[in-house]
Design a protein around this motif. Structure first.
Motif, PDB file in Angstrom:
ATOM      1  N   ARG A  50      17.625  53.400  12.413  1.00  0.00           N
ATOM      2  CA  ARG A  50      17.965  53.709  13.890  1.00  0.00           C
ATOM      3  C   ARG A  50      18.952  55.011  13.689  1.00  0.00           C
ATOM      4  O   ARG A  50      18.742  55.949  14.408  1.00  0.00           O
ATOM      5  N   SER A 132      18.655  45.224  17.773  1.00  0.00           N
ATOM      6  CA  SER A 132      17.908  44.180  18.237  1.00  0.00           C
ATOM      7  C   SER A 132      16.204  44.514  18.094  1.00  0.00           C
ATOM      8  O   SER A 132      15.874  45.458  17.595  1.00  0.00           O
ATOM      9  N   ASP A 133      15.543  43.250  18.124  1.00  0.00           N
ATOM     10  CA  ASP A 133      14.040  43.620  17.977  1.00  0.00           C
ATOM     11  C   ASP A 133      13.424  44.702  18.843  1.00  0.00           C
ATOM     12  O   ASP A 133      12.676  45.594  18.614  1.00  0.00           O
ATOM     13  N   ALA A 134      13.912  44.628  20.090  1.00  0.00           N
ATOM     14  CA  ALA A 134      13.590  45.589  21.012  1.00  0.00           C
ATOM     15  C   ALA A 134      14.012  47.198  20.716  1.00  0.00           C
ATOM     16  O   ALA A 134      13.294  48.088  20.786  1.00  0.00           O
ATOM     17  N   GLU A 135      15.277  47.293  20.449  1.00  0.00           N
ATOM     18  CA  GLU A 135      15.676  48.645  19.738  1.00  0.00           C
ATOM     19  C   GLU A 135      15.022  49.041  18.260  1.00  0.00           C
ATOM     20  O   GLU A 135      14.495  50.047  18.480  1.00  0.00           O
ATOM     21  N   ALA A 137      11.905  48.174  17.618  1.00  0.00           N
ATOM     22  CA  ALA A 137      10.676  48.600  18.220  1.00  0.00           C
ATOM     23  C   ALA A 137      10.375  50.060  18.577  1.00  0.00           C
ATOM     24  O   ALA A 137       9.453  50.634  18.076  1.00  0.00           O
ATOM     25  N   MET A 138      11.691  50.468  19.151  1.00  0.00           N
ATOM     26  CA  MET A 138      11.816  51.789  19.851  1.00  0.00           C
ATOM     27  C   MET A 138      11.915  52.798  18.532  1.00  0.00           C
ATOM     28  O   MET A 138      11.012  53.694  18.426  1.00  0.00           O
TER      29      MET A 138
END
Length: 165
Positions: A50, A132-135, A137-138
């Motif tokens: 990230r 997070s999984d959502a972050e 994924a981005m």
């Protein structure tokens, strides 16, 4: 003076880029980062990916990361040559403070012309930050793994900037 986290490792790259790299290589579009596979440079760390994705977007650079396979960083000749000179420069003097360590590292030179720059980083780097999984994924949308060990070798492209009117 704080945690050796992935955020700290990427901040080191950020400081180098804006302090040296951007000036020395103004036409660069890419940055190659060779890293060991452990600690704050671990290839599985979501936080590192990230942070690198944010750096890619911030700088506009595509950042290619090549990790040494686990357990092989001890064979990194460049690192060993650098640390050997730092150790010789210390000459067994007591390391009594962060300032003494920074001064001794920064005063290291070699006959071949290597000079070392060292500075204190007084930022705070909290541990155990969860991505997070959502972050993730981005972030994954920005990552292109290579065919050979894509988990160790990948390029992170800058995110496309969206403009609001």
């Amino acid at each position: 003076s704080d945690g050796d986290t992935a955020a700290f490792a990427v901040e080191t790259l950020r400081r180098w880029w804006f302090g040296v790299g951007k000036v020395r290589y103004p036409k660069s579009k890419r940055l190659l980062v060779c890293a060991d596979a452990g600690g704050s440079n671990g290839y599985r760390l979501r936080l590192r990916k990230r942070e690198l994705a944010q750096l890619a977007t911030e700088t506009g650079l595509s950042i290619t990361v090549c990790h040494f396979p686990p357990g092989t960083s001890k064979w990194n000749r460049i690192e060993h040559r650098l640390f050997a000179h730092i150790t010789m420069n210390w000459r067994g003097r007591p390391l009594t403070s962060h300032e003494v360590v920074i001064e001794l590292i920064g005063a290291t030179t070699t006959r071949a012309g290597l000079t070392v720059h060292a500075e204190a980083d007084t930022n705070s780097y909290p541990r155990k930050i969860k991505i997070s999984d959502a972050e993730m994924a981005m972030v994954t949308r920005q990552i292109k793994p290579y065919a050979f060990h894509g988990e160790w070798n990948y390029t992170i492209r800058p995110a496309k900037q969206t403009t609001t009117v």
